[in-house]
Design a protein around this motif. Structure first.
Motif, short mmCIF file in Angstrom:
data_model
loop_
_atom_site.label_atom_id
_atom_site.label_comp_id
_atom_site.label_asym_id
_atom_site.label_seq_id
_atom_site.Cartn_x
_atom_site.Cartn_y
_atom_site.Cartn_z
N SER A 258 7.41 4.43 -4.36
CA SER A 258 7.64 3.85 -5.69
C SER A 258 8.11 2.40 -5.60
CB SER A 258 8.67 4.69 -6.46
OG SER A 258 9.88 4.78 -5.74
N ASP B 146 6.97 9.31 -4.90
CA ASP B 146 6.45 10.27 -5.87
C ASP B 146 5.46 11.19 -5.17
OD1 ASP B 146 7.78 9.09 -8.16
OD2 ASP B 146 6.34 7.45 -7.99
N LYS C 90 1.94 -3.85 -2.09
CA LYS C 90 1.17 -2.61 -2.21
C LYS C 90 2.12 -1.40 -2.13
CE LYS C 90 -2.91 -4.62 -1.93
NZ LYS C 90 -3.93 -4.53 -2.93
N PHE C 91 1.71 -0.32 -2.76
CA PHE C 91 2.47 0.92 -2.76
C PHE C 91 1.81 1.87 -1.75
CE2 PHE C 91 3.21 -1.20 -6.69
CZ PHE C 91 4.55 -0.99 -6.96
N ILE D 72 -2.57 6.47 -10.55
CA ILE D 72 -1.15 6.27 -10.90
C ILE D 72 -0.75 4.81 -10.72
CG2 ILE D 72 1.21 6.88 -10.23
CD1 ILE D 72 0.03 9.57 -9.26
N GLN D 73 -1.16 4.23 -9.59
CA GLN D 73 -0.79 2.86 -9.23
C GLN D 73 -2.00 2.19 -8.59
OE1 GLN D 73 0.42 -0.32 -9.10
NE2 GLN D 73 2.33 0.78 -9.47
N SER D 74 -2.58 1.23 -9.31
CA SER D 74 -3.81 0.58 -8.83
C SER D 74 -3.61 -0.21 -7.53
CB SER D 74 -4.40 -0.32 -9.91
OG SER D 74 -3.49 -1.36 -10.22
N GLU D 75 -2.39 -0.60 -7.23
CA GLU D 75 -2.10 -1.37 -6.02
C GLU D 75 -1.64 -0.46 -4.89
OE1 GLU D 75 -2.60 -4.67 -5.53
OE2 GLU D 75 -3.53 -4.67 -7.50
N SER D 76 -2.34 0.65 -4.70
CA SER D 76 -2.00 1.61 -3.64
C SER D 76 -2.75 1.28 -2.35
CB SER D 76 -2.38 3.03 -4.07
OG SER D 76 -1.69 3.38 -5.24
N GLN E 64 -4.59 5.95 -6.89
CA GLN E 64 -5.19 4.85 -7.66
C GLN E 64 -5.07 5.10 -9.16
OE1 GLN E 64 -7.15 1.90 -6.64
NE2 GLN E 64 -5.95 2.18 -4.78
N PRO F 49 7.09 -1.34 -3.70
CA PRO F 49 6.01 -2.01 -2.95
C PRO F 49 6.47 -2.49 -1.58
CG PRO F 49 6.86 -3.45 -4.66
CD PRO F 49 7.55 -2.14 -4.83
#
Length: 76
Positions: free
Chosen positions: A8, A33, A15-16, A51-55, A49, A10
């Motif tokens: 959660s 998460d 990036k996550f 949930i978080q586009s910067e994964s 992706q 970066p």
């Protein structure tokens, strides 16, 4: 199947990271998460992706180590 988590917070690159639960670099429980059970990191990435586009995948635990093995036909 492995159980995957999404950080959660970066990393240095913004990036996550996605980790499986046995990863040495998985964040503390309050800093991740749950994504769910998946066969590999690429499947977990599809969920992350949404949930978080910067994964991104953790290089330590989610690197693709799969190698195909090809057998040459003896008659060739």
């Amino acid at each position: 199947m492995k159980f995957f988590y999404l950080s959660s917070k970066p990393n240095e690159a913004g990036k996550f990271e996605i980790h499986h639960r046995e990863c040495d670099f998985i964040p503390d429980a309050l800093e991740r998460d749950y994504l769910g059970p998946f066969n590999n990191g690429l499947e977990a990435m599809r969920k992350a992706q949404s949930i978080q586009s910067e994964s991104c995948l953790c290089e330590a635990c989610c690197s693709n180590t799969f190698q195909s093995v090809f057998f040459k036909n003896k008659n060739d």
